[in-house]
Motif scaffolding. Structure first.
Motif, PDB file in Angstrom:
ATOM      1  N   GLN A   9      23.249   2.472 -12.165  1.00 37.93           N
ATOM      2  CA  GLN A   9      22.296   3.014 -11.207  1.00 37.93           C
ATOM      3  C   GLN A   9      21.961   4.469 -11.527  1.00 37.93           C
ATOM      4  N   ASP A  10      22.979   5.247 -11.871  1.00 38.15           N
ATOM      5  CA  ASP A  10      22.752   6.656 -12.241  1.00 38.15           C
ATOM      6  C   ASP A  10      21.888   6.749 -13.499  1.00 38.15           C
ATOM      7  N   LEU A  11      22.179   5.888 -14.471  1.00 39.43           N
ATOM      8  CA  LEU A  11      21.375   5.885 -15.702  1.00 39.43           C
ATOM      9  C   LEU A  11      19.932   5.471 -15.406  1.00 39.43           C
ATOM     10  N   LEU A  12      19.763   4.553 -14.479  1.00 38.24           N
ATOM     11  CA  LEU A  12      18.432   4.085 -14.121  1.00 38.24           C
ATOM     12  C   LEU A  12      17.616   5.191 -13.465  1.00 38.24           C
ATOM     13  N   ILE A  13      18.244   5.934 -12.580  1.00 35.86           N
ATOM     14  CA  ILE A  13      17.550   7.055 -11.925  1.00 35.86           C
ATOM     15  C   ILE A  13      17.171   8.116 -12.953  1.00 35.86           C
ATOM     16  N   GLU A  14      18.105   8.414 -13.866  1.00 30.62           N
ATOM     17  CA  GLU A  14      17.819   9.394 -14.920  1.00 30.62           C
ATOM     18  C   GLU A  14      16.678   8.915 -15.810  1.00 30.62           C
ATOM     19  N   ALA A  15      16.698   7.630 -16.157  1.00 31.82           N
ATOM     20  CA  ALA A  15      15.645   7.072 -17.014  1.00 31.82           C
ATOM     21  C   ALA A  15      14.294   7.107 -16.307  1.00 31.82           C
ATOM     22  N   LEU A  16      14.282   6.863 -15.001  1.00 32.76           N
ATOM     23  CA  LEU A  16      13.029   6.917 -14.244  1.00 32.76           C
ATOM     24  C   LEU A  16      12.444   8.319 -14.266  1.00 32.76           C
ATOM     25  N   TRP A  17      13.294   9.315 -14.059  1.00 27.77           N
ATOM     26  CA  TRP A  17      12.806  10.700 -14.108  1.00 27.77           C
ATOM     27  C   TRP A  17      12.291  11.059 -15.505  1.00 27.77           C
ATOM     28  N   GLN A  18      12.969  10.570 -16.536  1.00 26.36           N
ATOM     29  CA  GLN A  18      12.499  10.816 -17.904  1.00 26.36           C
ATOM     30  C   GLN A  18      11.127  10.192 -18.129  1.00 26.36           C
ATOM     31  N   THR A  19      10.930   8.977 -17.630  1.00 29.25           N
ATOM     32  CA  THR A  19       9.628   8.316 -17.761  1.00 29.25           C
ATOM     33  C   THR A  19       8.552   9.078 -17.017  1.00 29.25           C
ATOM     34  N   LEU A  20       8.854   9.497 -15.795  1.00 25.86           N
ATOM     35  CA  LEU A  20       7.882  10.267 -15.009  1.00 25.86           C
ATOM     36  C   LEU A  20       7.546  11.585 -15.703  1.00 25.86           C
ATOM     37  N   ALA A  21       8.553  12.214 -16.308  1.00 23.51           N
ATOM     38  CA  ALA A  21       8.319  13.473 -17.021  1.00 23.51           C
ATOM     39  C   ALA A  21       7.417  13.249 -18.232  1.00 23.51           C
ATOM     40  N   MET A  22       7.687  12.188 -18.997  1.00 27.09           N
ATOM     41  CA  MET A  22       6.871  11.889 -20.177  1.00 27.09           C
ATOM     42  C   MET A  22       5.428  11.589 -19.790  1.00 27.09           C
ATOM     43  N   VAL A  23       5.264  10.732 -18.781  1.00 30.16           N
ATOM     44  CA  VAL A  23       3.917  10.341 -18.359  1.00 30.16           C
ATOM     45  C   VAL A  23       3.177  11.526 -17.751  1.00 30.16           C
ATOM     46  N   GLY A  24       3.838  12.270 -16.868  1.00 32.69           N
ATOM     47  CA  GLY A  24       3.195  13.399 -16.204  1.00 32.69           C
ATOM     48  C   GLY A  24       2.791  14.497 -17.163  1.00 32.69           C
ATOM     49  N   ALA A  25       3.715  14.890 -18.045  1.00 31.48           N
ATOM     50  CA  ALA A  25       3.422  15.988 -18.974  1.00 31.48           C
ATOM     51  C   ALA A  25       2.348  15.601 -19.975  1.00 31.48           C
ATOM     52  N   SER A  26       2.456  14.400 -20.546  1.00 37.61           N
ATOM     53  CA  SER A  26       1.464  13.985 -21.547  1.00 37.61           C
ATOM     54  C   SER A  26       0.098  13.769 -20.912  1.00 37.61           C
ATOM     55  N   ALA A  27       0.058  13.272 -19.670  1.00 34.72           N
ATOM     56  CA  ALA A  27      -1.227  13.088 -18.985  1.00 34.72           C
ATOM     57  C   ALA A  27      -1.881  14.429 -18.687  1.00 34.72           C
TER      58      ALA A  27
END
Length: 220
Positions: A9-27
């Motif tokens: 669960q902790d890894l999943l939350i971290e991975a979600l934030w990483q995805t949001l960071a990648m999508v948000g910054a690149s967009a």
């Protein structure tokens, strides 16, 4: 997510934030770079305010080249540039570089199409009132195309979610990385299913928000 171990669960939350960071910054980078490129392509096109084929064609070819390159190949091809910009070729920060490059080319063409949809009569009216080219671009063209620009950004965000998952498969982090490492390589189907559900919800949320904003701007 009670069916998952606390560590997962902790890894999943971290991975979600990483995805949001990648999508948000690149967009954000793609929007900042893509709009000027789209304006340049539109203004210098044969039907534009200042037709300049000698400039329009090379820029169009570069954009098309970036768009036509499969993302996984683009990531590998620009590894030296990624290292130069991010200091490394793996991780979330490094993944933003190829994501932003791919999204910029994609978004530039979508923005250009949105600009083309602006009623020519509005532009001619602005010209008749003595507006300069710069005034026409920023006070007429961009505001009139705003609903289309928002819709194009929504499409780009949805595509970036898929690209970010692909980036995770080659060391970019995020939900794609988690799904591959745990869901596939460690035979944990519950992790893979959770990642897929989160990605679907994320895409649906982005699409719904983009559609709502487009409708609001269309009736302004």
């Amino acid at each position: 997510m009670t069916w998952l171990a606390p560590a997962i669960q902790d890894l999943l939350i971290e991975a979600l934030w990483q995805t949001l960071a990648m999508v948000g910054a690149s967009a954000a980078i793609a929007a900042i770079l893509g709009l000027p490129i789209a304006l340049l392509l539109h203004v210098t096109s044969p039907e534009g305010l200042t037709p300049k084929p000698w400039l329009n064609r090379p820029v169009g070819l570069l954009v098309n080249a970036a768009r036509s390159t499969p993302f996984i190949i683009l990531m590998v091809a620009i590894v030296p540039f990624t290292r130069l910009v991010a200091g490394t070729s793996i991780g979330t920060g490094a993944a933003i570089v190829p994501l932003a490059l791919a999204a910029t080319a994609f978004l530039a063409r979508l923005f250009e199409n949105a600009l083309r949809e602006v009623d020519k009569g509005v532009i001619e009216a602005a010209r008749a009132m003595g507006a300069t080219r710069l005034q026409i671009v920023w006070k007429v063209l961009v505001p009139e195309a705003l609903p289309g620009l928002v819709a194009a950004t929504t499409v780009s965000l949805v595509s970036l979610v898929g690209f970010s998952a692909m980036a995770g498969a080659v060391g970019g982090g995020g939900l794609g990385d988690l799904g591959i490492r745990f869901g596939y390589q460690r035979f944990m189907p519950e992790v893979m299913a959770t990642v897929v559900v989160i990605l679907i919800l994320l895409v649906q949320g982005l699409q719904s928000l983009g559609d709502w904003l487009t409708r609001r701007l269309s009736h302004r």
